[in-house]
Structure formats: structure tokens, C-alpha cells
Design a protein around this motif. Structure first.
Motif: not given
Length: 227
Positions: A82-99, A121-127
Motif C-alpha cells: 500500500t505504501e509502496g516499496f520505495t517509500g521513505s527508503a534512502k541510500l547510504y551516502p557514497g555506496v551507490a557511487d561505489i556500485i 527490484v523496485a528499490l534498485m530501479d527507484h535508485f
């Protein structure tokens, strides 16, 4: 300077390693446990919930039977949908850059998460991280058919191999003792990150432990010096 990795492929835990979803998890747990007449956890107690499958956590943390835990998981997942799989989720700083840097270096990557795969899958797409992963692996929605970290790591390796990836030198990046235990069962070394939800002793058995993304990056990528 071009970079390479000492690893032939890299597996990533998600909750507590790439993504901080604690705000939404706490909110949904509060609603779920109050629905079942139980005391919700404090934020400090989230360490007992983030990491293992929810089906397991409802039994271990509040004493539910397997049947009650199945019902609680269904209720919790209904809130999540209902809330959506990505609601209120956030990346830890710097980790996406490493990926992204690992991807640019040509090193295959996969997720190996205890979250239901549909959510991963939803989170990886969202970010915007989905293109960086050769395989996106998580638990089955019931968290029972495929749920243990050992089985999830094995499945991630299987999918990478099916994609033609060299899995002879894998490593798992994670933040809980479940990551260490699940990887060890598959003879996969672990780099333990301390910015997630864990107790200090949980890094025992890991090949290395890091406190910052910069320290992690140094273990995943090295300059490709041509001699």
C-alpha cells in the motif's frame, strides 16, 4: 587510471548495506504488532528486525508460532504494498557511487538480499542501480521457499554463473551476522560494513570490516597498473 578488482564478482546485501529503509520498517512493524496486540519495537530495537527474514523475526522477537508469523508477514507485506516499496527508503551516502564505479570497471555484481525480490527490484530501479547488477536476487514473497541467507547467496551465484560470470573469486558486502554465516556456507568471503544495523561482534568471521564507503571502495577496486 583504469581500475580492476581483486574479486571476480561482488554480491551485495541491501538493507543496512545499500539502502536505509529503517523509517518505513519501523512504521510498518508498529502498525503490524499493534494490530496483533503486541508492543511495537523502539528504534533502538530495530537491530533485532533488520536483516533476518520477517517470518523468522516474528517468531524469534515476539514469540509467534509459524502460523501466526505467516499471518503477520502477510499483514506487514500488505502495508508495504500500500505504501509502496520505495517509500521513505534512502541510500547510504557514497555506496551507490561505489556500485557505479564497480560497474564501470567491468566487475559483475548481484544483490543477495533477504528482502522479497520484488522489493529489491523496485528499490534498485527507484535508485537507478538496476543496470549495475547482472542479477537481482532476493527472497521469495512468502520468505519461506527461498529465505535463508545461505540459499540466497547460492542463488545469486547460480544466476551469475548462468549469465556467464566468473564466480571463482566472489565476495559479499553485508552488515549482519546472517550475511557472514550465509556467505561462509557458500565459501564466500565477506566485507562487513558497520554503517547498518548491527552489533560490534557480528563482524566476527568476516574477511574485513569497514566503517566508511571510502574504506569499502579501497577493498573492492584497485588501480590497474600496467607493468
Amino acid at each position: 587510471m583504469p581500475e580492476r578488482s581483486p574479486w571476480s564478482c561482488i554480491l551485495w546485501d541491501v538493507d543496512g548495506t545499500i539502502v536505509d529503509a529503517s523509517e518505513g520498517i519501523l512504521r510498518r512493524l508498529t502498525t503490524t504488532l499493534e494490530h496483533f496486540g503486541l508492543r511495537p519495537p523502539t528504534r533502538g530495537e530495530l537491530v533485532h528486525w533488520i536483516g533476518p527474514p520477517m517470518f523468522e523475526s516474528f517468531q524469534v522477537n515476539v514469540g509467534m508460532t509459524p502460523e501466526q508469523a505467516t499471518e503477520a508477514v502477510a499483514f506487514y507485506r500488505g502495508l508495504n504494498k500500500t505504501e509502496g516499496f520505495t517509500g521513505s527508503a534512502k541510500l547510504y551516502p557514497g555506496v551507490a557511487d561505489i556500485i557505479h564505479e564497480v560497474q564501470a570497471a567491468g566487475i559483475p555484481q548481484a544483490t543477495a538480499s533477504s528482502k522479497p525480490e520484488i522489493q529489491v527490484v523496485a528499490l534498485m530501479d527507484h535508485f537507478g542501480l538496476a543496470p549495475a547488477f547482472t542479477a537481482t536476487v532476493g527472497a521469495t514473497l512468502d520468505e519461506r521457499t527461498l529465505s535463508s541467507k545461505a540459499d540466497i547467496v547460492a542463488e545469486a551465484l547460480r544466476r551469475l554463473e548462468a549469465a556467464g560470470v566468473d564466480t571463482s573469486r566472489p565476495v559479499l558486502v553485508g552488515d549482519r551476522h546472517h550475511d557472514v554465516e550465509g556467505a561462509t556456507a557458500n565459501e564466500v568471503p565477506v566485507i562487513f560494513v558497520r554503517w547498518g544495523f548491527s552489533w560490534p561482534h557480528e563482524s566476527e568471521g568476516a574477511q574485513a570490516a569497514v566503517d566508511t564507503p571510502e574504506e569499502l571502495r579501497a577493498l573492492l577496486l584497485v588501480p590497474d597498473v600496467q607493468v
